[in-house]
Design a protein around this motif. Structure first.
Motif, PDB file in Angstrom:
ATOM      1  N   PHE A 154      -0.014   4.142  -0.082  1.00  0.00           N
ATOM      2  CA  PHE A 154      -0.273   3.655  -1.436  1.00  0.00           C
ATOM      3  C   PHE A 154       0.682   2.510  -1.770  1.00  0.00           C
ATOM      4  N   ASP A 155       0.140   1.400  -2.258  1.00  0.00           N
ATOM      5  CA  ASP A 155       0.972   0.233  -2.549  1.00  0.00           C
ATOM      6  C   ASP A 155       1.356   0.106  -4.016  1.00  0.00           C
ATOM      7  N   GLY A 156       1.079   1.126  -4.799  1.00  0.00           N
ATOM      8  CA  GLY A 156       1.355   1.083  -6.225  1.00  0.00           C
ATOM      9  C   GLY A 156       0.096   0.908  -7.046  1.00  0.00           C
ATOM     10  N   VAL A 157      -0.953   0.396  -6.415  1.00  0.00           N
ATOM     11  CA  VAL A 157      -2.243   0.187  -7.069  1.00  0.00           C
ATOM     12  C   VAL A 157      -3.379   0.759  -6.228  1.00  0.00           C
ATOM     13  N   ASP A 158      -3.364   0.432  -4.943  1.00  0.00           N
ATOM     14  CA  ASP A 158      -4.461   0.785  -4.041  1.00  0.00           C
ATOM     15  C   ASP A 158      -3.998   1.596  -2.841  1.00  0.00           C
ATOM     16  N   CYS A 159      -4.978   2.230  -2.212  1.00  0.00           N
ATOM     17  CA  CYS A 159      -4.763   2.903  -0.931  1.00  0.00           C
ATOM     18  C   CYS A 159      -4.968   1.872   0.167  1.00  0.00           C
ATOM     19  N   ARG A 160      -3.904   1.541   0.854  1.00  0.00           N
ATOM     20  CA  ARG A 160      -3.999   0.546   1.925  1.00  0.00           C
ATOM     21  C   ARG A 160      -4.768   1.096   3.129  1.00  0.00           C
ATOM     22  N   LEU A 161      -4.742   2.409   3.311  1.00  0.00           N
ATOM     23  CA  LEU A 161      -5.450   3.006   4.442  1.00  0.00           C
ATOM     24  C   LEU A 161      -6.933   2.695   4.382  1.00  0.00           C
ATOM     25  N   VAL A 162      -7.581   2.946   3.269  1.00  0.00           N
ATOM     26  CA  VAL A 162      -9.024   2.712   3.211  1.00  0.00           C
ATOM     27  C   VAL A 162      -9.342   1.225   3.329  1.00  0.00           C
ATOM     28  N   GLY A 163      -8.506   0.367   2.775  1.00  0.00           N
ATOM     29  CA  GLY A 163      -8.721  -1.067   2.943  1.00  0.00           C
ATOM     30  C   GLY A 163      -8.684  -1.467   4.405  1.00  0.00           C
ATOM     31  N   ARG A 164      -7.748  -0.907   5.145  1.00  0.00           N
ATOM     32  CA  ARG A 164      -7.640  -1.203   6.581  1.00  0.00           C
ATOM     33  C   ARG A 164      -8.803  -0.590   7.363  1.00  0.00           C
ATOM     34  N   LEU A 165      -9.230   0.608   6.976  1.00  0.00           N
ATOM     35  CA  LEU A 165     -10.368   1.228   7.665  1.00  0.00           C
ATOM     36  C   LEU A 165     -11.634   0.405   7.468  1.00  0.00           C
ATOM     37  N   VAL A 166     -11.851  -0.074   6.257  1.00  0.00           N
ATOM     38  CA  VAL A 166     -13.025  -0.899   5.980  1.00  0.00           C
ATOM     39  C   VAL A 166     -12.981  -2.183   6.813  1.00  0.00           C
ATOM     40  N   ALA A 167     -11.792  -2.768   6.943  1.00  0.00           N
ATOM     41  CA  ALA A 167     -11.652  -3.997   7.718  1.00  0.00           C
ATOM     42  C   ALA A 167     -11.775  -3.764   9.227  1.00  0.00           C
ATOM     43  N   ALA A 168     -11.302  -2.601   9.698  1.00  0.00           N
ATOM     44  CA  ALA A 168     -11.202  -2.365  11.143  1.00  0.00           C
ATOM     45  C   ALA A 168     -12.416  -1.705  11.767  1.00  0.00           C
ATOM     46  N   LEU A 169     -13.146  -0.906  11.002  1.00  0.00           N
ATOM     47  CA  LEU A 169     -14.221  -0.113  11.587  1.00  0.00           C
ATOM     48  C   LEU A 169     -15.597  -0.631  11.182  1.00  0.00           C
ATOM     49  N   ARG A 175     -10.845   8.479  -4.254  1.00  0.00           N
ATOM     50  CA  ARG A 175     -10.134   7.203  -4.367  1.00  0.00           C
ATOM     51  C   ARG A 175     -10.752   6.148  -3.456  1.00  0.00           C
ATOM     52  N   TRP A 176     -11.105   6.519  -2.231  1.00  0.00           N
ATOM     53  CA  TRP A 176     -11.684   5.557  -1.308  1.00  0.00           C
ATOM     54  C   TRP A 176     -12.958   4.946  -1.894  1.00  0.00           C
ATOM     55  N   PHE A 177     -13.823   5.784  -2.473  1.00  0.00           N
ATOM     56  CA  PHE A 177     -15.060   5.286  -3.081  1.00  0.00           C
ATOM     57  C   PHE A 177     -14.746   4.401  -4.285  1.00  0.00           C
ATOM     58  N   TRP A 178     -13.855   4.846  -5.160  1.00  0.00           N
ATOM     59  CA  TRP A 178     -13.539   4.070  -6.362  1.00  0.00           C
ATOM     60  C   TRP A 178     -12.883   2.748  -6.015  1.00  0.00           C
ATOM     61  N   GLN A 179     -12.208   2.690  -4.912  1.00  0.00           N
ATOM     62  CA  GLN A 179     -11.546   1.445  -4.507  1.00  0.00           C
ATOM     63  C   GLN A 179     -12.468   0.522  -3.722  1.00  0.00           C
ATOM     64  N   GLU A 180     -13.205   1.034  -2.757  1.00  0.00           N
ATOM     65  CA  GLU A 180     -13.991   0.210  -1.833  1.00  0.00           C
ATOM     66  C   GLU A 180     -15.497   0.405  -1.949  1.00  0.00           C
ATOM     67  N   GLY A 181     -15.928   1.324  -2.809  1.00  0.00           N
ATOM     68  CA  GLY A 181     -17.359   1.554  -2.987  1.00  0.00           C
ATOM     69  C   GLY A 181     -18.011   2.113  -1.731  1.00  0.00           C
ATOM     70  N   LEU A 182     -19.281   1.815  -1.564  1.00  0.00           N
ATOM     71  CA  LEU A 182     -20.026   2.361  -0.434  1.00  0.00           C
ATOM     72  C   LEU A 182     -19.522   1.856   0.910  1.00  0.00           C
ATOM     73  N   ARG A 183     -18.770   0.759   0.915  1.00  0.00           N
ATOM     74  CA  ARG A 183     -18.189   0.291   2.185  1.00  0.00           C
ATOM     75  C   ARG A 183     -17.263   1.365   2.758  1.00  0.00           C
ATOM     76  N   ALA A 184     -16.558   2.091   1.898  1.00  0.00           N
ATOM     77  CA  ALA A 184     -15.712   3.196   2.367  1.00  0.00           C
ATOM     78  C   ALA A 184     -16.582   4.333   2.886  1.00  0.00           C
ATOM     79  N   CYS A 185     -17.630   4.666   2.139  1.00  0.00           N
ATOM     80  CA  CYS A 185     -18.527   5.757   2.543  1.00  0.00           C
ATOM     81  C   CYS A 185     -19.165   5.475   3.904  1.00  0.00           C
ATOM     82  N   GLU A 186     -19.499   4.225   4.161  1.00  0.00           N
ATOM     83  CA  GLU A 186     -20.142   3.856   5.422  1.00  0.00           C
ATOM     84  C   GLU A 186     -19.234   4.089   6.626  1.00  0.00           C
ATOM     85  N   ARG A 187     -17.950   4.216   6.395  1.00  0.00           N
ATOM     86  CA  ARG A 187     -16.989   4.434   7.481  1.00  0.00           C
ATOM     87  C   ARG A 187     -16.392   5.839   7.484  1.00  0.00           C
TER      88      ARG A 187
END
Length: 143
Positions: A74-89, A106-118
Protein backbone atom coordinates in the motif's frame (compact mmCIF):
# COMPACT_ATOMS: atom_id res chain seq x y z
CA UNK A 1 -19.72 -0.74 0.43
CA UNK A 2 -19.39 1.63 3.33
CA UNK A 3 -16.12 3.40 2.50
CA UNK A 4 -12.44 2.84 1.75
CA UNK A 5 -11.77 1.73 5.32
CA UNK A 6 -13.97 -1.30 4.72
CA UNK A 7 -12.43 -2.50 1.46
CA UNK A 8 -11.24 -6.09 1.34
CA UNK A 9 -7.89 -7.39 0.17
CA UNK A 10 -8.53 -10.48 -1.98
CA UNK A 11 -5.11 -12.00 -1.35
CA UNK A 12 -4.48 -12.46 2.36
CA UNK A 13 -3.27 -15.42 4.36
CA UNK A 14 -5.80 -17.38 6.40
CA UNK A 15 -4.22 -16.14 9.64
CA UNK A 16 -5.32 -12.58 8.88
CA UNK A 17 -7.89 -11.33 11.37
CA UNK A 18 -11.40 -11.65 9.95
CA UNK A 19 -10.29 -13.70 6.93
CA UNK A 20 -12.93 -15.41 4.83
CA UNK A 21 -12.55 -18.08 2.19
CA UNK A 22 -13.90 -17.03 -1.20
CA UNK A 23 -12.12 -19.19 -3.78
CA UNK A 24 -10.48 -22.55 -4.42
CA UNK A 25 -7.30 -22.74 -6.49
CA UNK A 26 -6.76 -25.60 -8.90
CA UNK A 27 -4.01 -26.01 -11.49
CA UNK A 28 -4.53 -25.95 -15.24
CA UNK A 29 -1.39 -26.60 -17.30
CA UNK A 30 0.61 -25.88 -14.14
CA UNK A 31 -0.94 -22.44 -13.62
CA UNK A 32 -3.37 -21.39 -10.89
CA UNK A 33 -7.06 -21.17 -11.74
CA UNK A 34 -9.48 -19.96 -9.09
CA UNK A 35 -13.05 -21.20 -8.81
CA UNK A 36 -15.20 -18.82 -6.78
CA UNK A 37 -17.48 -19.72 -3.90
CA UNK A 38 -21.05 -18.39 -3.97
CA UNK A 39 -20.56 -16.68 -0.61
CA UNK A 40 -17.54 -15.92 1.59
CA UNK A 41 -17.04 -18.53 4.29
CA UNK A 42 -15.41 -17.82 7.66
CA UNK A 43 -12.05 -19.52 8.05
CA UNK A 44 -12.11 -22.42 10.49
CA UNK A 45 -9.50 -24.97 11.55
CA UNK A 46 -11.61 -27.62 9.78
CA UNK A 47 -11.38 -25.75 6.46
CA UNK A 48 -7.64 -25.27 6.83
CA UNK A 49 -7.19 -28.96 7.68
CA UNK A 50 -8.72 -29.88 4.30
CA UNK A 51 -5.51 -28.75 2.58
CA UNK A 52 -3.42 -31.41 4.34
CA UNK A 53 0.30 -30.73 3.97
CA UNK A 54 -0.28 -28.06 1.32
CA UNK A 55 -0.12 -24.46 2.58
CA UNK A 56 -3.74 -23.19 2.58
CA UNK A 57 -2.82 -19.97 0.73
CA UNK A 58 -1.53 -22.10 -2.14
CA UNK A 59 -4.88 -23.79 -2.79
CA UNK A 60 -7.44 -21.42 -1.27
CA UNK A 61 -8.09 -17.69 -1.71
CA UNK A 62 -8.86 -15.62 1.34
CA UNK A 63 -10.03 -12.04 1.77
CA UNK A 64 -10.00 -9.73 4.78
CA UNK A 65 -10.13 -6.05 5.52
CA UNK A 66 -7.35 -4.24 3.64
CA UNK A 67 -4.58 -3.42 6.08
CA UNK A 68 -3.72 -0.23 4.16
CA UNK A 69 -0.63 1.40 5.69
CA UNK A 70 0.23 -1.83 7.53
CA UNK A 71 0.64 -3.64 4.17
CA UNK A 72 3.90 -3.70 2.22
CA UNK A 73 1.95 -3.09 -1.03
CA UNK A 74 0.00 0.00 0.00
CA UNK A 75 1.42 3.38 -1.02
CA UNK A 76 -0.88 5.49 1.12
CA UNK A 77 -3.59 5.69 -1.54
CA UNK A 78 -3.49 2.57 -3.71
CA UNK A 79 -2.55 -1.09 -3.64
CA UNK A 80 0.59 -1.31 -5.72
CA UNK A 81 0.24 -5.10 -5.98
CA UNK A 82 -2.91 -5.02 -8.09
CA UNK A 83 -1.49 -2.25 -10.27
CA UNK A 84 1.55 -4.41 -10.97
CA UNK A 85 -0.56 -7.52 -11.57
CA UNK A 86 -2.69 -5.66 -14.11
CA UNK A 87 0.46 -4.45 -15.87
CA UNK A 88 2.30 -7.80 -15.74
CA UNK A 89 -0.35 -10.43 -16.42
CA UNK A 90 -2.56 -11.00 -19.43
CA UNK A 91 -6.29 -11.11 -18.80
CA UNK A 92 -7.66 -14.64 -18.50
CA UNK A 93 -11.31 -13.95 -17.69
CA UNK A 94 -13.08 -11.90 -20.33
CA UNK A 95 -16.58 -12.06 -18.93
CA UNK A 96 -17.81 -10.73 -15.64
CA UNK A 97 -18.05 -13.80 -13.41
CA UNK A 98 -19.83 -13.96 -10.07
CA UNK A 99 -17.59 -12.85 -7.25
CA UNK A 100 -18.70 -12.91 -3.64
CA UNK A 101 -16.48 -9.98 -2.61
CA UNK A 102 -16.38 -7.73 -5.72
CA UNK A 103 -18.54 -5.00 -4.16
CA UNK A 104 -16.02 -4.52 -1.35
CA UNK A 105 -12.80 -5.55 -3.12
CA UNK A 106 -9.98 -3.00 -3.12
CA UNK A 107 -8.59 -4.47 -6.34
CA UNK A 108 -11.94 -3.98 -8.10
CA UNK A 109 -12.46 -0.46 -6.70
CA UNK A 110 -8.97 0.52 -7.79
CA UNK A 111 -8.58 -1.20 -11.18
CA UNK A 112 -12.14 -2.20 -12.11
CA UNK A 113 -12.72 -5.25 -14.27
CA UNK A 114 -9.07 -5.21 -15.36
CA UNK A 115 -8.28 -6.58 -11.88
CA UNK A 116 -11.07 -9.17 -12.12
CA UNK A 117 -9.73 -10.36 -15.48
CA UNK A 118 -6.47 -11.32 -13.77
CA UNK A 119 -7.66 -12.32 -10.31
CA UNK A 120 -8.61 -15.87 -11.25
CA UNK A 121 -4.97 -16.72 -12.03
CA UNK A 122 -3.62 -15.67 -8.63
CA UNK A 123 -2.67 -18.00 -5.81
CA UNK A 124 -1.61 -16.00 -2.76
CA UNK A 125 1.29 -18.38 -2.14
CA UNK A 126 3.44 -19.92 -4.88
CA UNK A 127 6.47 -22.18 -4.32
CA UNK A 128 8.11 -21.12 -7.59
CA UNK A 129 6.40 -18.03 -8.99
CA UNK A 130 7.09 -16.86 -12.53
CA UNK A 131 9.37 -13.82 -12.78
CA UNK A 132 6.43 -11.51 -13.60
CA UNK A 133 4.59 -12.58 -10.44
CA UNK A 134 7.72 -12.31 -8.32
CA UNK A 135 8.25 -8.75 -9.59
CA UNK A 136 4.61 -7.79 -9.08
CA UNK A 137 4.70 -9.09 -5.50
CA UNK A 138 7.76 -7.13 -4.43
CA UNK A 139 6.97 -4.74 -1.59
CA UNK A 140 6.30 -1.11 -2.37
CA UNK A 141 9.46 0.93 -1.70
CA UNK A 142 8.49 3.79 0.59
CA UNK A 143 10.82 6.75 0.47
Amino acid sequence: MSGDGDLLCPSVTPETEGAVLFGVVSRVAGRPKVDWLEAPTPVTPEILALTGDTPPAQVLRFAAKCQESFCAHFDGVDCRLVGRLVAALPPVAHEQFPCAIRGDCRWFWQEGLRACERCSQIATYEDHPEASLREAARPYARE
